[in-house]
Design a protein around this motif. Structure first.
Motif, PDB file in Angstrom:
ATOM      1  N   LEU A 237      44.496  32.900  43.714  1.00  0.00           N
ATOM      2  CA  LEU A 237      44.096  31.663  43.033  1.00  0.00           C
ATOM      3  C   LEU A 237      44.066  30.524  44.046  1.00  0.00           C
ATOM      4  CD1 LEU A 237      46.581  31.689  39.968  1.00  0.00           C
ATOM      5  CD2 LEU A 237      44.354  32.815  40.130  1.00  0.00           C
TER       6      LEU A 237
ATOM      7  N   TYR B  39      45.613  30.027  29.690  1.00  0.00           N
ATOM      8  CA  TYR B  39      45.356  31.457  29.865  1.00  0.00           C
ATOM      9  C   TYR B  39      46.685  32.110  29.496  1.00  0.00           C
ATOM     10  CZ  TYR B  39      42.834  35.404  32.051  1.00  0.00           C
ATOM     11  OH  TYR B  39      42.160  36.570  32.298  1.00  0.00           O
TER      12      TYR B  39
ATOM     13  N   LYS C 134      42.369  20.689  34.756  1.00  0.00           N
ATOM     14  CA  LYS C 134      42.767  21.560  35.883  1.00  0.00           C
ATOM     15  C   LYS C 134      41.570  22.405  36.293  1.00  0.00           C
ATOM     16  CE  LYS C 134      45.492  25.839  36.454  1.00  0.00           C
ATOM     17  NZ  LYS C 134      46.347  26.791  35.711  1.00  0.00           N
TER      18      LYS C 134
ATOM     19  N   HIS D 226      51.579  37.349  33.793  1.00  0.00           N
ATOM     20  CA  HIS D 226      51.583  35.922  34.140  1.00  0.00           C
ATOM     21  C   HIS D 226      50.681  35.146  33.191  1.00  0.00           C
ATOM     22  CE1 HIS D 226      48.155  37.796  36.090  1.00  0.00           C
ATOM     23  NE2 HIS D 226      47.556  36.625  35.975  1.00  0.00           N
ATOM     24  N   ALA D 227      50.774  33.831  33.261  1.00  0.00           N
ATOM     25  CA  ALA D 227      49.988  32.972  32.374  1.00  0.00           C
ATOM     26  C   ALA D 227      49.590  31.706  33.105  1.00  0.00           C
ATOM     27  CB  ALA D 227      50.815  32.593  31.143  1.00  0.00           C
ATOM     28  N   GLY D 228      48.524  31.085  32.638  1.00  0.00           N
ATOM     29  CA  GLY D 228      48.202  29.721  33.044  1.00  0.00           C
ATOM     30  C   GLY D 228      48.639  28.857  31.870  1.00  0.00           C
TER      31      GLY D 228
ATOM     32  N   THR E 142      51.064  28.016  36.821  1.00  0.00           N
ATOM     33  CA  THR E 142      50.906  29.468  36.761  1.00  0.00           C
ATOM     34  C   THR E 142      52.316  30.029  36.636  1.00  0.00           C
ATOM     35  OG1 THR E 142      48.982  29.271  38.192  1.00  0.00           O
ATOM     36  CG2 THR E 142      49.943  31.471  37.940  1.00  0.00           C
TER      37      THR E 142
ATOM     38  N   TYR F   7      40.269  23.940  32.839  1.00  0.00           N
ATOM     39  CA  TYR F   7      41.079  23.819  31.632  1.00  0.00           C
ATOM     40  C   TYR F   7      41.218  22.351  31.286  1.00  0.00           C
ATOM     41  CZ  TYR F   7      43.138  28.353  33.240  1.00  0.00           C
ATOM     42  OH  TYR F   7      43.364  29.625  33.692  1.00  0.00           O
TER      43      TYR F   7
ATOM     44  N   ASP G 123      46.503  41.156  35.122  1.00  0.00           N
ATOM     45  CA  ASP G 123      45.156  41.235  35.687  1.00  0.00           C
ATOM     46  C   ASP G 123      44.748  42.684  35.966  1.00  0.00           C
ATOM     47  OD1 ASP G 123      44.899  38.532  35.510  1.00  0.00           O
ATOM     48  OD2 ASP G 123      45.339  38.137  37.610  1.00  0.00           O
TER      49      ASP G 123
ATOM     50  N   HIS H  58      49.156  37.621  30.387  1.00  0.00           N
ATOM     51  CA  HIS H  58      48.279  38.790  30.520  1.00  0.00           C
ATOM     52  C   HIS H  58      48.577  39.469  31.848  1.00  0.00           C
ATOM     53  CE1 HIS H  58      46.245  35.640  32.756  1.00  0.00           C
ATOM     54  NE2 HIS H  58      45.734  36.604  33.519  1.00  0.00           N
TER      55      HIS H  58
ATOM     56  N   THR I 252      45.537  39.359  42.997  1.00  0.00           N
ATOM     57  CA  THR I 252      44.808  38.178  42.508  1.00  0.00           C
ATOM     58  C   THR I 252      45.053  37.050  43.493  1.00  0.00           C
ATOM     59  OG1 THR I 252      45.074  38.847  40.206  1.00  0.00           O
ATOM     60  CG2 THR I 252      44.581  36.524  40.593  1.00  0.00           C
TER      61      THR I 252
ATOM     62  N   TRP J  64      39.702  38.304  41.828  1.00  0.00           N
ATOM     63  CA  TRP J  64      40.426  39.551  41.568  1.00  0.00           C
ATOM     64  C   TRP J  64      39.984  40.565  42.615  1.00  0.00           C
ATOM     65  CZ3 TRP J  64      38.504  38.330  36.089  1.00  0.00           C
ATOM     66  CH2 TRP J  64      39.456  37.562  35.407  1.00  0.00           C
TER      67      TRP J  64
ATOM     68  N   THR K 273      39.499  31.599  41.221  1.00  0.00           N
ATOM     69  CA  THR K 273      40.245  32.850  41.127  1.00  0.00           C
ATOM     70  C   THR K 273      39.394  34.010  41.600  1.00  0.00           C
ATOM     71  OG1 THR K 273      41.394  34.352  39.619  1.00  0.00           O
ATOM     72  CG2 THR K 273      39.710  33.004  38.652  1.00  0.00           C
TER      73      THR K 273
ATOM     74  N   LEU L  74      40.425  25.521  38.984  1.00  0.00           N
ATOM     75  CA  LEU L  74      41.064  26.585  39.749  1.00  0.00           C
ATOM     76  C   LEU L  74      40.014  27.613  40.144  1.00  0.00           C
ATOM     77  CD1 LEU L  74      44.260  27.882  39.785  1.00  0.00           C
ATOM     78  CD2 LEU L  74      43.080  29.480  38.322  1.00  0.00           C
TER      79      LEU L  74
ATOM     80  N   LEU M 173      37.577  28.211  37.182  1.00  0.00           N
ATOM     81  CA  LEU M 173      38.028  27.970  35.810  1.00  0.00           C
ATOM     82  C   LEU M 173      38.297  26.478  35.639  1.00  0.00           C
ATOM     83  CD1 LEU M 173      40.776  30.756  35.404  1.00  0.00           C
ATOM     84  CD2 LEU M 173      38.317  30.980  35.155  1.00  0.00           C
TER      85      LEU M 173
HETATM   86  O1  PD2 Z   1      44.946  29.308  35.768  1.00  0.00           O
HETATM   87  C1  PD2 Z   1      45.899  30.001  36.090  1.00  0.00           C
HETATM   88  O2  PD2 Z   1      46.912  29.498  36.561  1.00  0.00           O
HETATM   89  C2  PD2 Z   1      45.804  31.458  35.893  1.00  0.00           C
HETATM   90  C3  PD2 Z   1      46.846  32.069  35.286  1.00  0.00           C
HETATM   91  C4  PD2 Z   1      46.779  33.399  35.089  1.00  0.00           C
HETATM   92  C5  PD2 Z   1      44.708  32.219  36.281  1.00  0.00           C
HETATM   93  C6  PD2 Z   1      44.750  33.589  36.078  1.00  0.00           C
HETATM   94  N1  PD2 Z   1      45.763  34.172  35.488  1.00  0.00           N
HETATM   95  C7  PD2 Z   1      43.684  34.502  36.493  1.00  0.00           C
HETATM   96  O3  PD2 Z   1      42.634  34.001  36.933  1.00  0.00           O
HETATM   97  O4  PD2 Z   1      43.867  35.731  36.405  1.00  0.00           O
END
Ligand code: PD2
Ligand code: ZN
Length: 329
Positions: A258, A239, A314, A304-306, A270, A233, A244, A242, A256, A320, A318, A316, A231
């Motif tokens: 990361l 993000y 940023k 959780h959130a990003g 995060t 950003y 997962d 949400h 998950t 799942w 990830t 990252l 990812l």
């Molecule tokens: O980018 C993040 O920190 C983040 C936050 C929440 C990534 C994810 N969820 C994810 O990939 O599920």
């Protein structure tokens, strides 16, 4: 009017012709044509056929046959087919996993093969056994129990992070989410990052070992993970909160993992919304959290959130991870 049946109608390649046949419902003839062209030494026809076996549009998905086609095209000197074939041997898609053979193929490639050269260097620096398995289990530090969150400092080296970023760059495109009503993948303000996937054909030996390292850290099997994603950003991208895990899923996303791939940005932590735990990982750090119990029941605390990035960029990775093997092999 007489229909011409020659394999090379004026101005049309065999691949064009195969598409035409397939679109007209003559799939067996289309496949036979591509095979015939392959037998005559045209690797592009075999790569096309492999794509058909992967894409499942004209023929049923068949990873075994796809792998064989890539193997034959590789023998005919097709560079991309050769890379894909090595990847499939290394990660065991479409047939038995043949790690040593994959490595031998990398060894055989010349110095001018930059992809193989980079793979050799990265793999050579890793602490893995003769099967590509990490020799030591990564150790983490528990940051919270409910939800269960663990931080793995220096989980990847700087060069490994760079490999993922560089491999992801050409494939980055705006992230999408599953539309709850239509099931289609659509852009959504909940997730405004760009992302790139590494499906099995693109999961090179280095990425495969990184996935095995993630499996070792999480006490799962590499085959339980969805394809690794990267990812990106930019400022303002995020993000939003949400979960997962997917309610009622048969093969739940229980964990998950990361990996933070760079430093030098602001914001982008995060955050676990219910507990307020915020993690600002450094380059190379891994973060594992549990979304559901072993029976697949989601943990409500795992929301959780990003957080939005406020300056810089940023990157990252990830992954799942499910309860059981995920996806076709
Ligand atoms: O980018 C993040 O920190 C983040 C936050 C929440 C990534 C994810 N969820 C994810 O990939 O599920
Ligand atoms: Zn998430």
């Amino acid at each position: 009017m007489k229909v011409r049946t020659s394999h090379h109608r004026a101005g049309m390649t065999a691949i064009d012709q195969a598409y035409r046949l397939a679109e007209a419902g003559q799939v067996r003839r289309a496949v036979a044509l591509l095979k015939h062209e392959g037998d005559r030494g045209d690797p592009a026809a075999l790569v096309e056929l492999a794509a058909w076996y992967l894409g499942a549009r004209y023929v049923e998905r068949d990873l075994q046959l796809a792998r064989q086609c890539f193997g034959s095209a590789s023998k005919l000197g097709h560079q991309r087919a050769s890379e894909i074939y090595t990847n499939l041997l290394a990660n065991g898609t479409g047939g038995t996993r043949r790690w040593r053979e994959a490595l031998a193929r990398l060894e055989l490639a010349g110095r001018d093969d930059l992809v193989a050269t980079e793979q050799r260097a990265l793999l050579g620096a890793m602490d893995i056994d003769g099967d590509g398995e990490p020799r030591t289990k990564p150790t983490g530090q528990q940051l919270s129990d409910a939800p269960s969150v663990m931080l793995f400092k220096n989980f990847m080296t700087s060069t490994e992070c760079r490999h993922l970023v560089e491999r992801a760059k050409p494939g980055l495109s705006p992230s999408v989410v599953v539309h709850p009503a239509t099931g289609q993948m659509v852009p959504h303000p909940v997730r405004t990052s760009d992302n790139a996937f590494f499906p099995w054909i693109d999961e090179d030996p280095v990425i495969h070992v990184l996935n095995r390292r993630i499996a070792a850290a999480t006490a799962t099997e590499a085959s339980w993970g969805e394809p690794l994603q990267v990812l990106r950003y930019g400022p303002g991208q995020e993000y939003r909160p949400h979960h997962d895990a997917i309610a009622g899923a048969d093969n739940q996303r229980i964990l998950t993992f990361l990996v933070y791939l760079n430093d030098g940005y602001e914001g982008g932590e995060t955050e676990f919304i219910r507990t307020g735990l915020k993690v600002a990982g450094c380059k190379g750090d891994g973060l594992m959290f549990r979304n559901a119990d072993d029976a697949g029941r989601p943990d409500p605390n795992a929301v959780h959130a990003g957080r939005p990035v406020t300056a810089g960029e940023k990157m990252l990775a990830t992954r799942w991870i499910h309860q059981r093997p995920f996806g076709p092999r």
